[in-house]
Motif scaffolding. Structure first.
Motif, PDB file in Angstrom:
ATOM      1  N   GLU A  79       0.860  -1.155  -0.011  1.00  0.00           N
ATOM      2  CA  GLU A  79      -0.065   0.035  -0.073  1.00  0.00           C
ATOM      3  C   GLU A  79       0.844   1.349   0.146  1.00  0.00           C
ATOM      4  OE1 GLU A  79      -4.389   1.478   2.033  1.00  0.00           O
ATOM      5  OE2 GLU A  79      -2.581   0.655   3.343  1.00  0.00           O
ATOM      6  N   PRO A  80       1.976   1.224   0.786  1.00  0.00           N
ATOM      7  CA  PRO A  80       2.602   2.610   0.696  1.00  0.00           C
ATOM      8  C   PRO A  80       3.204   3.020  -0.844  1.00  0.00           C
ATOM      9  CG  PRO A  80       3.557   1.292   2.482  1.00  0.00           C
ATOM     10  CD  PRO A  80       2.644   0.403   1.811  1.00  0.00           C
ATOM     11  N   VAL A  81       3.430   2.063  -1.556  1.00  0.00           N
ATOM     12  CA  VAL A  81       3.722   2.528  -2.850  1.00  0.00           C
ATOM     13  C   VAL A  81       2.601   2.720  -3.739  1.00  0.00           C
ATOM     14  CG1 VAL A  81       4.909   1.628  -5.253  1.00  0.00           C
ATOM     15  CG2 VAL A  81       6.038   1.295  -2.800  1.00  0.00           C
ATOM     16  N   LEU A  82       1.695   1.842  -3.580  1.00  0.00           N
ATOM     17  CA  LEU A  82       0.354   2.083  -4.431  1.00  0.00           C
ATOM     18  C   LEU A  82      -0.398   3.307  -4.045  1.00  0.00           C
ATOM     19  CD1 LEU A  82      -1.578   0.505  -6.309  1.00  0.00           C
ATOM     20  CD2 LEU A  82      -2.617  -0.533  -4.223  1.00  0.00           C
ATOM     21  N   MET A  83      -0.169   3.956  -3.031  1.00  0.00           N
ATOM     22  CA  MET A  83      -0.992   5.347  -2.547  1.00  0.00           C
ATOM     23  C   MET A  83      -0.050   6.465  -3.317  1.00  0.00           C
ATOM     24  SD  MET A  83      -3.593   5.037  -0.636  1.00  0.00           S
ATOM     25  CE  MET A  83      -3.481   6.929   0.249  1.00  0.00           C
ATOM     26  N   ALA A  84       1.361   6.192  -3.270  1.00  0.00           N
ATOM     27  CA  ALA A  84       2.078   7.300  -3.983  1.00  0.00           C
ATOM     28  C   ALA A  84       1.698   7.316  -5.570  1.00  0.00           C
ATOM     29  CB  ALA A  84       3.518   6.984  -3.886  1.00  0.00           C
ATOM     30  N   LEU A  85       1.448   6.161  -6.061  1.00  0.00           N
ATOM     31  CA  LEU A  85       0.995   6.269  -7.497  1.00  0.00           C
ATOM     32  C   LEU A  85      -0.300   6.525  -7.684  1.00  0.00           C
ATOM     33  CD1 LEU A  85       3.040   2.794  -8.606  1.00  0.00           C
ATOM     34  CD2 LEU A  85       3.870   5.240  -8.743  1.00  0.00           C
ATOM     35  N   THR A  86      -1.313   6.215  -6.950  1.00  0.00           N
ATOM     36  CA  THR A  86      -2.669   6.506  -7.044  1.00  0.00           C
ATOM     37  C   THR A  86      -3.453   7.500  -6.093  1.00  0.00           C
ATOM     38  OG1 THR A  86      -3.468   4.959  -5.700  1.00  0.00           O
ATOM     39  CG2 THR A  86      -2.757   4.059  -7.684  1.00  0.00           C
ATOM     40  N   GLY A  87      -2.855   8.029  -5.136  1.00  0.00           N
ATOM     41  CA  GLY A  87      -3.539   8.840  -4.237  1.00  0.00           C
ATOM     42  C   GLY A  87      -4.571   8.076  -3.505  1.00  0.00           C
ATOM     43  N   GLY A  88      -4.658   6.753  -3.463  1.00  0.00           N
ATOM     44  CA  GLY A  88      -5.654   6.216  -2.995  1.00  0.00           C
ATOM     45  C   GLY A  88      -6.893   5.542  -3.854  1.00  0.00           C
ATOM     46  N   ASN A  89      -6.656   6.179  -5.224  1.00  0.00           N
ATOM     47  CA  ASN A  89      -7.589   5.763  -6.128  1.00  0.00           C
ATOM     48  C   ASN A  89      -7.331   4.482  -6.632  1.00  0.00           C
ATOM     49  OD1 ASN A  89      -9.806   5.819  -8.051  1.00  0.00           O
ATOM     50  ND2 ASN A  89      -8.499   6.904  -9.496  1.00  0.00           N
ATOM     51  N   TYR A  90      -7.714   3.458  -5.918  1.00  0.00           N
ATOM     52  CA  TYR A  90      -7.791   2.070  -6.593  1.00  0.00           C
ATOM     53  C   TYR A  90      -8.775   1.023  -5.923  1.00  0.00           C
ATOM     54  CZ  TYR A  90      -5.645   0.746  -1.726  1.00  0.00           C
ATOM     55  OH  TYR A  90      -5.584   0.921  -0.449  1.00  0.00           O
ATOM     56  N   SER A  91      -8.917   0.156  -6.797  1.00  0.00           N
ATOM     57  CA  SER A  91     -10.071  -0.755  -6.420  1.00  0.00           C
ATOM     58  C   SER A  91      -9.582  -2.064  -6.005  1.00  0.00           C
ATOM     59  CB  SER A  91     -11.021  -1.065  -7.387  1.00  0.00           C
ATOM     60  OG  SER A  91     -11.808   0.225  -7.874  1.00  0.00           O
ATOM     61  N   HIS A  92      -9.740  -2.541  -4.811  1.00  0.00           N
ATOM     62  CA  HIS A  92      -9.505  -4.130  -4.523  1.00  0.00           C
ATOM     63  C   HIS A  92     -10.429  -4.853  -5.121  1.00  0.00           C
ATOM     64  CE1 HIS A  92      -8.027  -7.241  -1.163  1.00  0.00           C
ATOM     65  NE2 HIS A  92      -7.724  -7.545  -2.583  1.00  0.00           N
ATOM     66  N   ILE A  93     -10.024  -5.558  -6.294  1.00  0.00           N
ATOM     67  CA  ILE A  93     -11.004  -6.213  -6.877  1.00  0.00           C
ATOM     68  C   ILE A  93     -11.457  -7.660  -6.224  1.00  0.00           C
ATOM     69  CG2 ILE A  93     -11.397  -7.558  -9.223  1.00  0.00           C
ATOM     70  CD1 ILE A  93     -11.546  -4.365  -9.307  1.00  0.00           C
ATOM     71  N   GLY A  94     -10.240  -8.355  -5.711  1.00  0.00           N
ATOM     72  CA  GLY A  94     -10.374  -9.646  -5.317  1.00  0.00           C
ATOM     73  C   GLY A  94      -8.945 -10.192  -5.236  1.00  0.00           C
ATOM     74  N   GLY A  95      -8.791 -11.532  -5.128  1.00  0.00           N
ATOM     75  CA  GLY A  95      -7.564 -12.498  -4.846  1.00  0.00           C
ATOM     76  C   GLY A  95      -6.471 -11.964  -6.130  1.00  0.00           C
ATOM     77  N   PRO A  96      -5.346 -12.675  -6.049  1.00  0.00           N
ATOM     78  CA  PRO A  96      -4.419 -12.512  -7.255  1.00  0.00           C
ATOM     79  C   PRO A  96      -5.093 -12.942  -8.432  1.00  0.00           C
ATOM     80  CG  PRO A  96      -3.319 -13.700  -5.294  1.00  0.00           C
ATOM     81  CD  PRO A  96      -4.869 -13.602  -4.887  1.00  0.00           C
ATOM     82  N   GLY A  97      -4.755 -12.093  -9.450  1.00  0.00           N
ATOM     83  CA  GLY A  97      -5.214 -12.281 -10.934  1.00  0.00           C
ATOM     84  C   GLY A  97      -6.432 -11.303 -11.166  1.00  0.00           C
ATOM     85  N   SER A  98      -7.184 -11.070 -10.237  1.00  0.00           N
ATOM     86  CA  SER A  98      -8.591 -10.575 -10.436  1.00  0.00           C
ATOM     87  C   SER A  98      -8.461  -8.986 -11.096  1.00  0.00           C
ATOM     88  CB  SER A  98      -9.515 -10.551  -9.181  1.00  0.00           C
ATOM     89  OG  SER A  98      -8.709  -9.760  -8.137  1.00  0.00           O
ATOM     90  N   GLY A  99      -7.051  -8.501 -10.802  1.00  0.00           N
ATOM     91  CA  GLY A  99      -6.821  -7.074 -11.157  1.00  0.00           C
ATOM     92  C   GLY A  99      -6.611  -7.149 -12.732  1.00  0.00           C
ATOM     93  N   ASN A 100      -5.861  -8.127 -12.906  1.00  0.00           N
ATOM     94  CA  ASN A 100      -5.555  -8.223 -14.504  1.00  0.00           C
ATOM     95  C   ASN A 100      -6.893  -8.539 -15.309  1.00  0.00           C
ATOM     96  OD1 ASN A 100      -3.070 -10.351 -13.559  1.00  0.00           O
ATOM     97  ND2 ASN A 100      -2.832  -8.282 -14.130  1.00  0.00           N
TER      98      ASN A 100
END
Length: 303
Positions: free
Chosen positions: A148-169
């Motif tokens: 999350e620390p890196v993810l927040m820096a890249l998105t400002g918190g604008n991300y969706s946790h879709i599900g388990g591994p692979g679901s984002g793809n």
């Protein structure tokens, strides 16, 4: 969100997106080291104040890594090298990759006491450069917390946790093929409007305020197609690849999306006519050449 004690991060892949993400992390106070096999890409990153290396193996065990790679196969060869030494906390894969690959990489990372999340992004160069990307995240809760620390820096918190591994793809591929379908259909519609003597820009603006409107009609066509600039920064080759991959992923589980398959084929035809380095908005040149100053593939652009 807990601030990491060690703010060292590697960015693997310094193309248009990876280079912009590296710069954003650098500006946010991270200690960034970039890697790309291209010397030109490394040189461009260095001009932004980012340290680089020409050796991927030298980044083994670095606490955080962001991947921005052209294909799932390269992800599979990169992750084991990063995990070859202890110390990795999280690998954030922003590649438009394949769900099976992400599942395998998440399992491998867990064996090494690290986290791996698939977090393909949307927002283009501008979003990458300003830390306002959106991300489709596939991960366990534990892995997401680590990344999350890196993810927040890249998105400002604008991300969706879709599900388990692979679901984002999966959801990113669906997003891209829907965008591909919309780019083709809006082009065809504006081509019909022009044939009736209606200004395509007027038609696009009118549609954008109604039920048929979308980001494609409201922004992409006015900014990149009707102007003839075609400078979104995302290539025809990548969009055609993503559309084909979305259909392939569907078929792997027995789904047969007929309309999406037709769209994917349409993009393959445009790819053959325009080449992989063309901007993806140049699909308009294949489906409705009359509405863009660039004209049909192979034609001389209007003055």
């Amino acid at each position: 969100m807990n601030e990491p004690q060690n703010r060292r991060v590697a960015v693997i892949g310094l193309g248009a997106m990876g280079g912009a993400m590296a710069a954003t992390l650098h500006q946010a106070g991270w200690d960034v080291t970039g890697f790309d096999p291209s010397e030109a890409a490394r040189t461009a990153a260095e001009k932004s104040g980012i340290g680089t290396t020409d050796s991927l193996s030298s980044l083994a065990g670095i606490p955080y890594a962001v991947l921005s790679l052209p294909a799932a196969g390269i992800v599979e060869t990169t992750v084991p090298q990063l995990l070859a030494e202890p110390g990795t906390t999280a690998i954030i894969d922003t590649t438009t990759s394949e769900p099976a690959t992400s599942k395998r990489m998440a399992e491998l990372a867990e064996i090494h006491g690290a986290a791996f999340i698939d977090a393909p992004v949307s927002g283009g160069r501008d979003g990458a450069a300003t830390g306002t990307l959106s991300a489709f995240v596939g991960a366990t809760d534990t892995a997401l917390a680590a990344a999350e620390p890196v993810l927040m820096a890249l998105t400002g918190g604008n991300y969706s946790h879709i599900g388990g591994p692979g679901s984002g793809n999966v959801v990113k591929l669906l997003n891209n093929i829907l965008a591909a379908a919309n780019l083709a259909s809006v082009g065809e519609a504006l081509g019909v409007a022009k044939a009736y003597g209606i200004n395509p820009a007027t038609a696009a603006a009118s549609i954008s305020g109604a039920s048929g409107g979308s980001k494609v009609s409201a922004s992409m066509y006015p900014n990149w197609v009707l102007t003839g600039s075609h400078d979104s920064g995302f290539s025809m080759g990548l969009m055609a690849r993503d559309a084909a991959l979305a259909v392939d992923v569907a078929e792997q589980i027995g789904e047969k999306p007929a309309l999406l398959a037709t769209v994917a084929n349409q993009w393959q035809e445009a790819l053959a006519a325009l080449g992989p380095k063309a901007d993806f908005t140049e699909i308009a040149r294949a489906v409705a050449p009359a509405i863009t100053p660039a004209g049909a593939p192979g034609s001389t652009p209007a003055a």
